[in-house]
Design a protein around this motif. Sequence first.
Motif, PDB file in Angstrom:
ATOM      1  N   ARG A  28       0.821  -1.215   0.000  1.00  0.00           N
ATOM      2  CA  ARG A  28       0.000   0.000   0.000  1.00  0.00           C
ATOM      3  C   ARG A  28       0.850   1.258   0.000  1.00  0.00           C
ATOM      4  NH1 ARG A  28      -2.940   1.242   5.453  1.00  0.00           N
ATOM      5  NH2 ARG A  28      -0.790   1.894   5.856  1.00  0.00           N
ATOM      6  N   GLY A  80      -1.565   3.446  -2.487  1.00  0.00           N
ATOM      7  CA  GLY A  80      -2.803   3.822  -1.819  1.00  0.00           C
ATOM      8  C   GLY A  80      -3.291   5.184  -2.246  1.00  0.00           C
ATOM      9  N   HIS A  81      -2.358   6.138  -2.396  1.00  0.00           N
ATOM     10  CA  HIS A  81      -2.741   7.479  -2.837  1.00  0.00           C
ATOM     11  C   HIS A  81      -3.146   7.483  -4.312  1.00  0.00           C
ATOM     12  CE1 HIS A  81      -0.822   9.253   0.852  1.00  0.00           C
ATOM     13  NE2 HIS A  81      -1.889  10.017   0.715  1.00  0.00           N
ATOM     14  N   ALA A  90      -6.683   6.443  -4.316  1.00  0.00           N
ATOM     15  CA  ALA A  90      -7.602   7.464  -3.790  1.00  0.00           C
ATOM     16  C   ALA A  90      -7.694   8.675  -4.701  1.00  0.00           C
ATOM     17  CB  ALA A  90      -7.157   7.893  -2.393  1.00  0.00           C
ATOM     18  N   ALA A 122      -7.733   0.947   1.100  1.00  0.00           N
ATOM     19  CA  ALA A 122      -8.209   1.864   2.135  1.00  0.00           C
ATOM     20  C   ALA A 122      -8.814   1.178   3.349  1.00  0.00           C
ATOM     21  CB  ALA A 122      -9.238   2.828   1.542  1.00  0.00           C
ATOM     22  N   SER A 123      -9.326  -0.044   3.190  1.00  0.00           N
ATOM     23  CA  SER A 123     -10.090  -0.643   4.281  1.00  0.00           C
ATOM     24  C   SER A 123      -9.307  -1.639   5.126  1.00  0.00           C
ATOM     25  CB  SER A 123     -11.344  -1.331   3.722  1.00  0.00           C
ATOM     26  OG  SER A 123     -11.003  -2.291   2.747  1.00  0.00           O
ATOM     27  N   LEU A 181     -14.508   6.636   3.518  1.00  0.00           N
ATOM     28  CA  LEU A 181     -13.096   6.290   3.711  1.00  0.00           C
ATOM     29  C   LEU A 181     -12.193   7.393   3.183  1.00  0.00           C
ATOM     30  CD1 LEU A 181     -13.122   2.511   2.704  1.00  0.00           C
ATOM     31  CD2 LEU A 181     -12.807   3.434   5.002  1.00  0.00           C
ATOM     32  N   LEU A 182     -12.551   7.956   2.031  1.00  0.00           N
ATOM     33  CA  LEU A 182     -11.762   9.031   1.439  1.00  0.00           C
ATOM     34  C   LEU A 182     -11.751  10.261   2.338  1.00  0.00           C
ATOM     35  CD1 LEU A 182     -10.176  10.294  -0.903  1.00  0.00           C
ATOM     36  CD2 LEU A 182     -12.376  10.867  -1.974  1.00  0.00           C
ATOM     37  N   GLU A 201      -9.505   9.813   5.348  1.00  0.00           N
ATOM     38  CA  GLU A 201      -8.087   9.996   5.047  1.00  0.00           C
ATOM     39  C   GLU A 201      -7.743  11.471   4.903  1.00  0.00           C
ATOM     40  OE1 GLU A 201      -7.015   7.729   1.636  1.00  0.00           O
ATOM     41  OE2 GLU A 201      -7.123   5.796   2.672  1.00  0.00           O
ATOM     42  N   ALA A 211      -3.892   9.752   5.837  1.00  0.00           N
ATOM     43  CA  ALA A 211      -3.928   8.330   5.529  1.00  0.00           C
ATOM     44  C   ALA A 211      -2.934   7.564   6.404  1.00  0.00           C
ATOM     45  CB  ALA A 211      -3.609   8.104   4.052  1.00  0.00           C
ATOM     46  N   ASP A 230      -7.234   7.815  11.688  1.00  0.00           N
ATOM     47  CA  ASP A 230      -7.784   7.344  10.420  1.00  0.00           C
ATOM     48  C   ASP A 230      -8.137   5.868  10.520  1.00  0.00           C
ATOM     49  OD1 ASP A 230      -8.447   7.291   7.637  1.00  0.00           O
ATOM     50  OD2 ASP A 230      -6.472   6.451   7.213  1.00  0.00           O
ATOM     51  N   LYS A 260     -11.890   4.172  10.020  1.00  0.00           N
ATOM     52  CA  LYS A 260     -12.191   3.037   9.145  1.00  0.00           C
ATOM     53  C   LYS A 260     -13.003   1.970   9.881  1.00  0.00           C
ATOM     54  CE  LYS A 260      -8.144   3.603   6.166  1.00  0.00           C
ATOM     55  NZ  LYS A 260      -6.844   3.033   5.737  1.00  0.00           N
TER      56      LYS A 260
END
Length: 455
Positions: free
Chosen positions: A66, A82-83, A86, A307-308, A380-381, A384, A389, A394, A398
């Motif tokens: 991630r 991860g970014h 997103a 994200a999760s 989720l967004l 973050e 994030a 954070d 979640k």
Amino acid sequence: MSPSPPPGRHHDGHRLLSRPSTWAEARFVANALRTETIGGAVLLGAAVIAIVLANSPWADSYMTLRDTEVGTDWFHLRLSLGHWAADGLLAIFFFVAGLELKREFLVGDLRSPAKAAVPVVAAFCGVAVPAVVFTAVVTAMGADGDALRGWAVPTATDIAFALAVLAVIGSHLPSGLRSFLLTLAVVDDLIAITIIAVFYTSGLDAGILALALLPLAAFAALTQRRIAPWWLLLPLAGLTWAFVHASGVHATVAGVLLGLVVPVKPRRRGVPSVSTLPADADVAHRFEHRIRPLSAGVAVPVFAFFASGVPVVGGGLGQTLRDPVAVGVVAGLVVGKLVGVLGSTYLLARFTRARLDDDLAWSDIAGLAILTGVGFTVSLLVGELAFGAGSERDQHVKVGILVGSLLAAALASLVLRRRNAVYRRIHELETRDDDGDGVPDCFQDRAGTSGEATR
């Protein structure tokens, strides 16, 4: 099933949550929901895999994947995977949201002020009340001021996740309720985009943001002229996204801007490209037909996968649920959404000439209102963006989103399953086609026309 109008109120007022007005609109809603339902199942699977990995011996490998950075320093495009999910993949999701939004307000049921009022008011109240509930809970629990940055986390409804829940329930949800859920989610997305752009943008560079208007204008000019080769539009969309990202505004805003400039009204001369769609299909129809599966089946699930993933074993869950932010998120999703959506719909029926459709009961609206508490992708967004994030808070957000969404899904299932027999009867009536012309009889007027209005 619906309450009798009070004295002085006419019975011929606008019906709340009635079926779509035309067969074309009903087919569009059905096709959109079918794609979102399948995407919701994939989304759910991706989230489960991420949670399992984050609580397994492979947790470090998952986190390393991630956080792996790829890209270039040019325009701040060296980002972790991860970014990229997103900021980049979710732009595809918001592009489809922009197409939906424009279509609904220009050629869909929302073009009618009477029909638009219910989902629009419900969406706004379904955002405002959860935010108030979150703020009240966090304040009452004596949390620090930084905790209030998460006020927008429980305000979003995840349409794909919600429809996946409906698919599991197996209910023949009436088309009026399905249409209401879809249009409410579209308006909900618009509000979420606005919140992200206004409240979660820092270090705005107006000059670079102005540069984004150049490729955006070129993209708009080409699509308006029905010139739509992918090799020409994709670079312009990429430049728009890159400039918006570099300006400090969250890059997903670029997606909705690109969606909003695409024309939605069809012309008889179609876009000159190979397609399985009818020749009179327009640019927005083609884009949505091709990109929605990519959004629902790839972009959103990949984002959910990165994200999760959050630790919930080894005492992590108990510690999380003691955080006022997590408690506020759960309360906002479960209580706030129910009160906001159901309360606003009831008030519209109570104090206007509108009345509930004859096929529905208020328990149906209550079940749907609870179901809007299934928040995932945008929640989720926002978590973050609010807390950073990978930060401890954070992670707590979640878990709160997962717990709140699962609780809302379970409660909605209990309420809606009680009406399965009624739903089945309504579904049979709505799909009945005695004359065999391919158009359900309920969409035919007295003259025998199908209501296939030109869109």
